[in-house]
Write a protein that holds these residues in place. Structure first.
Motif, mmCIF file in Angstrom:
data_model
loop_
_atom_site.group_PDB
_atom_site.id
_atom_site.type_symbol
_atom_site.label_atom_id
_atom_site.label_comp_id
_atom_site.label_asym_id
_atom_site.label_seq_id
_atom_site.Cartn_x
_atom_site.Cartn_y
_atom_site.Cartn_z
ATOM 1 N N UNK A 1 0.796 -1.175 -0.065
ATOM 2 C CA UNK A 1 0.258 0.003 -0.422
ATOM 3 C C UNK A 1 0.740 1.286 -0.127
ATOM 4 N N UNK A 2 2.385 1.291 -0.392
ATOM 5 C CA UNK A 2 3.254 1.958 0.278
ATOM 6 C C UNK A 2 3.375 2.920 -1.158
ATOM 7 N N UNK A 3 3.293 4.472 -0.868
ATOM 8 C CA UNK A 3 3.809 4.895 -2.830
ATOM 9 C C UNK A 3 5.010 5.323 -2.655
ATOM 10 N N UNK A 4 5.811 5.759 -3.789
ATOM 11 C CA UNK A 4 6.387 6.196 -3.090
ATOM 12 C C UNK A 4 6.911 7.624 -4.780
ATOM 13 N N UNK A 5 7.717 8.416 -4.665
ATOM 14 C CA UNK A 5 7.935 9.457 -5.094
ATOM 15 C C UNK A 5 9.075 9.817 -4.975
ATOM 16 N N UNK A 6 9.884 10.485 -6.926
ATOM 17 C CA UNK A 6 10.628 10.815 -7.214
ATOM 18 C C UNK A 6 10.974 12.291 -6.643
ATOM 19 N N UNK A 7 12.342 13.270 -5.642
ATOM 20 C CA UNK A 7 12.488 14.234 -6.017
ATOM 21 C C UNK A 7 11.433 15.136 -5.889
ATOM 22 N N UNK A 8 11.703 15.043 -7.049
ATOM 23 C CA UNK A 8 11.375 16.838 -8.240
ATOM 24 C C UNK A 8 9.351 16.114 -8.531
ATOM 25 N N UNK A 9 9.144 15.891 -7.644
ATOM 26 C CA UNK A 9 7.366 15.327 -8.466
ATOM 27 C C UNK A 9 6.733 15.221 -6.882
ATOM 28 N N UNK A 10 7.547 15.100 -6.061
ATOM 29 C CA UNK A 10 7.405 15.123 -4.713
ATOM 30 C C UNK A 10 6.123 16.681 -4.719
ATOM 31 N N UNK A 11 5.205 16.165 -3.807
ATOM 32 C CA UNK A 11 3.611 17.299 -3.363
ATOM 33 C C UNK A 11 3.317 18.115 -4.833
ATOM 34 N N UNK A 12 3.537 17.478 -5.338
ATOM 35 C CA UNK A 12 2.886 17.874 -6.875
ATOM 36 C C UNK A 12 1.928 16.669 -7.780
ATOM 37 N N UNK A 13 3.049 15.938 -8.175
ATOM 38 C CA UNK A 13 1.832 14.579 -8.198
ATOM 39 C C UNK A 13 1.734 13.232 -7.239
ATOM 40 N N UNK A 14 0.803 12.529 -7.584
ATOM 41 C CA UNK A 14 -0.079 11.968 -6.769
ATOM 42 C C UNK A 14 -0.243 9.526 -8.002
ATOM 43 N N UNK A 15 0.076 9.196 -7.161
ATOM 44 C CA UNK A 15 -0.180 7.996 -7.971
ATOM 45 C C UNK A 15 -1.256 7.725 -7.090
ATOM 46 N N UNK A 16 -2.065 6.887 -7.046
ATOM 47 C CA UNK A 16 -3.164 6.157 -6.889
ATOM 48 C C UNK A 16 -4.070 4.662 -7.880
ATOM 49 N N UNK A 17 -4.650 3.726 -7.259
ATOM 50 C CA UNK A 17 -4.905 2.525 -8.108
ATOM 51 C C UNK A 17 -6.540 3.015 -8.503
ATOM 52 N N UNK A 18 -7.094 2.344 -8.860
ATOM 53 C CA UNK A 18 -8.392 1.841 -9.301
ATOM 54 C C UNK A 18 -8.508 0.504 -9.571
ATOM 55 N N UNK A 19 -8.403 -0.743 -7.919
ATOM 56 C CA UNK A 19 -7.895 -2.470 -8.907
ATOM 57 C C UNK A 19 -9.411 -2.523 -9.274
ATOM 58 N N UNK A 20 -10.768 -2.422 -9.143
ATOM 59 C CA UNK A 20 -11.749 -2.402 -10.022
ATOM 60 C C UNK A 20 -11.617 -1.979 -11.762
#
Length: 121
Positions: free
Chosen positions: A55-74
């Motif tokens: 359930x963890x998410x990880x971001x590169x420093x240049x995009x932290x706070x601007x990009x969000x990764x999420x999923x829709x399992x369905x």
């Protein structure tokens, strides 16, 4: 596993885009889905990752706070919401699937086709 990326386009600085990566041939249950990008003349670089296992998410420093990764399992889909886009975000964005969280693209062997994001100033 087949990956289908979409959602790229031409936007202005400060705008938002949402990229999608739809996975077929496997569920997301045991995968790490990652986004990479490659600008002209540059190496492919890690952007963000989502681990279904932890359930963890990880971001590169240049995009932290601007990009969000999420999923829709369905929908077996992972999204990359990109806000506050900058011209330096211009690149072809790729999604990749693996068993473990890695930031080196050579550690992934399942790739979608790229989707181009162009941010004008």
């Amino acid at each position: 596993v087949q990956l289908q990326a979409s959602g790229g386009g031409l936007v202005q600085a400060g705008d938002s885009l949402r990229l999608s990566c739809t996975v077929s041939g496997s569920t997301l249950s045991n995968l790490v889905l990652s986004w990479f990008r490659q600008a002209p003349g540059n190496e492919r670089e890690f952007v963000a990752a989502f681990s279904r296992r932890s359930g963890n998410t990880y971001y590169a420093d240049p995009v932290k706070g601007r990009f969000t990764i999420s999923r829709d399992s369905a929908k077996n889909t992972v999204y990359l919401q990109m806000n506050g886009l900058k011209p330096e975000d211009t690149a072809v964005y790729y999604c990749a699937a693996g068993r473990w969280y890695k930031v080196d693209p050579s550690d992934y062997d399942q790739w979608g086709q790229g989707t181009l994001v162009t941010v004008s100033s």
